[in-house]
Structures are given as C-alpha cells and as structure tokens.
Scaffold this active site. Sequence first.
Site, PDB file in Angstrom:
ATOM      1  N   ARG A 249       0.868  -1.180   0.000  1.00 20.58           N
ATOM      2  CA  ARG A 249       0.000   0.000   0.000  1.00 20.58           C
ATOM      3  C   ARG A 249       0.904   1.229   0.000  1.00 20.58           C
ATOM      4  O   ARG A 249       2.115   1.123   0.156  1.00 20.58           O
ATOM      5  CB  ARG A 249      -1.019  -0.019   1.141  1.00 20.58           C
ATOM      6  CG  ARG A 249      -0.654  -0.613   2.448  1.00 20.58           C
ATOM      7  CD  ARG A 249       0.468   0.065   3.196  1.00 20.58           C
ATOM      8  NE  ARG A 249       0.244   1.483   3.363  1.00 20.58           N
ATOM      9  CZ  ARG A 249       1.191   2.368   3.586  1.00 20.58           C
ATOM     10  NH1 ARG A 249       2.468   1.989   3.686  1.00 20.58           N
ATOM     11  NH2 ARG A 249       0.926   3.640   3.726  1.00 20.58           N
TER      12      ARG A 249
ATOM     13  N   ASP B  20      -2.040  10.861  -1.914  1.00 19.98           N
ATOM     14  CA  ASP B  20      -2.452   9.832  -2.875  1.00 19.98           C
ATOM     15  C   ASP B  20      -2.821  10.438  -4.220  1.00 19.98           C
ATOM     16  O   ASP B  20      -2.707   9.782  -5.265  1.00 19.98           O
ATOM     17  CB  ASP B  20      -3.609   9.016  -2.311  1.00 19.98           C
ATOM     18  CG  ASP B  20      -3.103   8.120  -1.204  1.00 19.98           C
ATOM     19  OD1 ASP B  20      -3.031   8.582  -0.057  1.00 19.98           O
ATOM     20  OD2 ASP B  20      -2.707   6.979  -1.507  1.00 19.98           O
TER      21      ASP B  20
HETATM   22  O1  MRU Z   1      -4.493   3.067   2.284  1.00 20.57           O
HETATM   23  P1  MRU Z   1      -3.019   3.319   2.149  1.00 20.57           P
HETATM   24  O2  MRU Z   1      -2.213   2.789   3.266  1.00 20.57           O
HETATM   25  O3  MRU Z   1      -2.516   2.907   0.793  1.00 20.57           O
HETATM   26  O4  MRU Z   1      -2.901   4.906   2.209  1.00 20.57           O
HETATM   27  C1  MRU Z   1      -1.619   5.468   2.084  1.00 20.57           C
HETATM   28  C2  MRU Z   1      -1.578   6.928   2.286  1.00 20.57           C
HETATM   29  O5  MRU Z   1      -2.577   7.588   2.447  1.00 20.57           O
HETATM   30  C3  MRU Z   1      -0.218   7.573   2.186  1.00 20.57           C
HETATM   31  O6  MRU Z   1      -0.142   8.687   3.021  1.00 20.57           O
HETATM   32  C4  MRU Z   1       0.021   8.018   0.741  1.00 20.57           C
HETATM   33  O7  MRU Z   1      -0.163   6.954  -0.128  1.00 20.57           O
HETATM   34  C5  MRU Z   1       1.372   8.590   0.536  1.00 20.57           C
HETATM   35  S1  MRU Z   1       2.603   7.351   0.539  1.00 20.57           S
HETATM   36  C6  MRU Z   1       4.094   8.022   0.135  1.00 20.57           C
END
Ligand code: MRU
Length: 345
Positions: free
Chosen positions: A45, A236
Amino acid sequence: MLPTIEWRGDHVRVIDQRKIPAKVEWYVCRGYRDVIKAIQTMVIRGAPAIGVAAAMGLALGADGIRTNAYPSFVRQFRKVAELMAAARPTAVNLRWAVDRILRLVESMAGAPVDRIKTAIRRESEAMLAEDIEINRRIGEHGQTLVPPEATILTHCNAGSLATGGYGTALGVIRAAREAGKKVQVIADETRPWLQGLRLTAFELMQDRIPVTVIADNAAGYLMRQKKVDLVITGADRIAANGDVANKIGTYQVAVLAKENGIPFYVAAPLSTIDVRIKSGEMIPVEEREGKEICCFGKRLMGPEGVKAFNPAFDITPAKFVKAIVTERGLIRPPYVRGIGKIFSS
Ligand code: MRU
C-alpha cells in the site's frame, strides 16, 4: 531500510505490510492477478509503492500472454492494464504507472512480442530505481523546511514501505536527520489500518529516529500545547488546484494545524499530481469494508450488525497546505499557477 518490492527471477515479491511489525515476510506474486490481489488487500500500500507494483504486475501479465502477433498481444495486454488500473481508485500513481507502460507498449507497435515483454520488465525495474531517487530529491528539498530542532507530526505511513524506498514525508524527516537536524516524530496511529503505529513507528525505530505514537484524536491536544513544530504527510492524489487526497484523518490534522499556526506540508512525487483533475471534489475516494473499523483482527468490537462507514481517504483543501514538496522543488500557493509552471517547465 526494508525493501518494499523486488523482482526475484520470474516472479515479484513484496513485503507483506499486513504482518508488520510482528513478522517481516515476503508475499510472492507469480502473475498479474496476484499483484492486483496484493494491492487490494493492503499487502502492499502507499501511492508510489502501488504504482511500482502495478508496473511489475504488468510485466508478469505480459509474460502470461501467449501470442507472437502484436495486434493480439496489445489487445490482451490492454485488458490486463485496465484491471490493474482499477485495483484501487484514489492513488493516481497506479493509473500513472499503467499509462507509462501502455505508452511504452504502443511505442513499440509491430516489434517482436518477446522484445516488448523484456522492455516492460526493464521499465518496471527503472521505475523502482527512479522512485527511490525521486524520494531522495524530495527529501533534499523538504528538509530545508525543517528547523534545526523540530517535533514533526505525520499521519499514516509515507515511508520507505509506501514507496520504492526512502519515503516521501518520512524521506523529508530522514533527510533532515542526515543534514544534522535534531528531529523527533509524532506518529498518528492512523485507524483503522494502523499504518502509523505499525509501519511508521517500525521504520523510524529501525532508523533510530525518536518516535511517539498518539491516538489520532490526540493531535489537536498536542498542537494546542505547542508540542508540534510542523506537520508533513504524503499524498495519494493532488488536484491541479492543490487540493490533496490522503489517508482519512489528514483533513482534520490540516485544519487543526492551521488553527494552531503550525505549517502543514505535503511531500509527493510529480506522479501524484493529477493535472486532469481541477479540484479535490473530483477525486474518487475509496470506501472499504465497515468491518475494518468494527473489528480488531477477527474480533468484532461493536454490536452485532452495526452499520459502519469506512472512507479510506479524505480531501484537504489547498488553503490548508503551506507547501507541496516535489522532486523538482517546493510548490507554494497559489497552486494553480505553481503546479501549472512545474508541469510546463
Ligand atoms: O491506504 P493506504 O495505506 O494505501 O494509504 C496510504 C496513504 O494515504 C499515504 O499517506 C500516501 O499513499 C502517501 S505514501 C508516500
């Protein structure tokens, strides 16, 4: 620093992030469907990490296509690419990575299929190496925002595990430390997946960077007590006007930071900026199963049959973001101009 993802002969393996910190285990992906499953089930993730995973998954997908004719290959490959791009909806790095591989395949129209397969794999390897290099540059630019001594609050995990390596927000913290600054970190636990408690705390402790975990709802209390000097998170997806989609809870942290006069920064590669999207309202926000909120492991903590709503991300309006740190430098408000300029240079 832990690797996130790598090629191993004919397969890809990723650190299974669901198991950290109890176990550091590899999860093996032999085909593109394994990669899609790994992305959907949070084995891997973090926006840049799932972009790299998608590229590697497409190389596995290409390998599985049994034809030597380009038109048939590209027809089948596009289907695989669409399935990959749909694995998770919010992080644009996934779509960005798929589009980059598709462009490569289209640029090789008519070439022998075996050569195209090799090129896709090489491209995915290059994307992993590039991502680490980009994070190092984000770190160099971002650390200029960090005072010589600082307590930095972060939300979720934007570290090595969320990227090809080094991290975006945690990359800035690492770079500040490498520049001789005295930094300590407050990590929001980040319910419901606990990326802050499980992953950010784990990474920082491995690097011997002081870290204290807090419940998500303690951030305002600490800010009001002047115990936070700055906030930095990853992203994201960033819209053309600077609105930021990031892990659920980021918005309230940003509002609290502004209320308390604390700068709120976002660190992200340019591949996270989606210039086709004018504002945050247009960013699709993933909703995950309610049981992620109501259960600890397999144990239901609420009343049987309780309804739960589980958006995985939220949108922080650009007015709360003091600067966006990219590999090409800092973008300051007004973001429409700053983002436009960085993409046209
Ligand atoms: O649901 P996730 O764990 O994939 O969410 C990740 C995030 O929100 C992070 O802060 C984002 O992807 C930035 S990672 C460099």
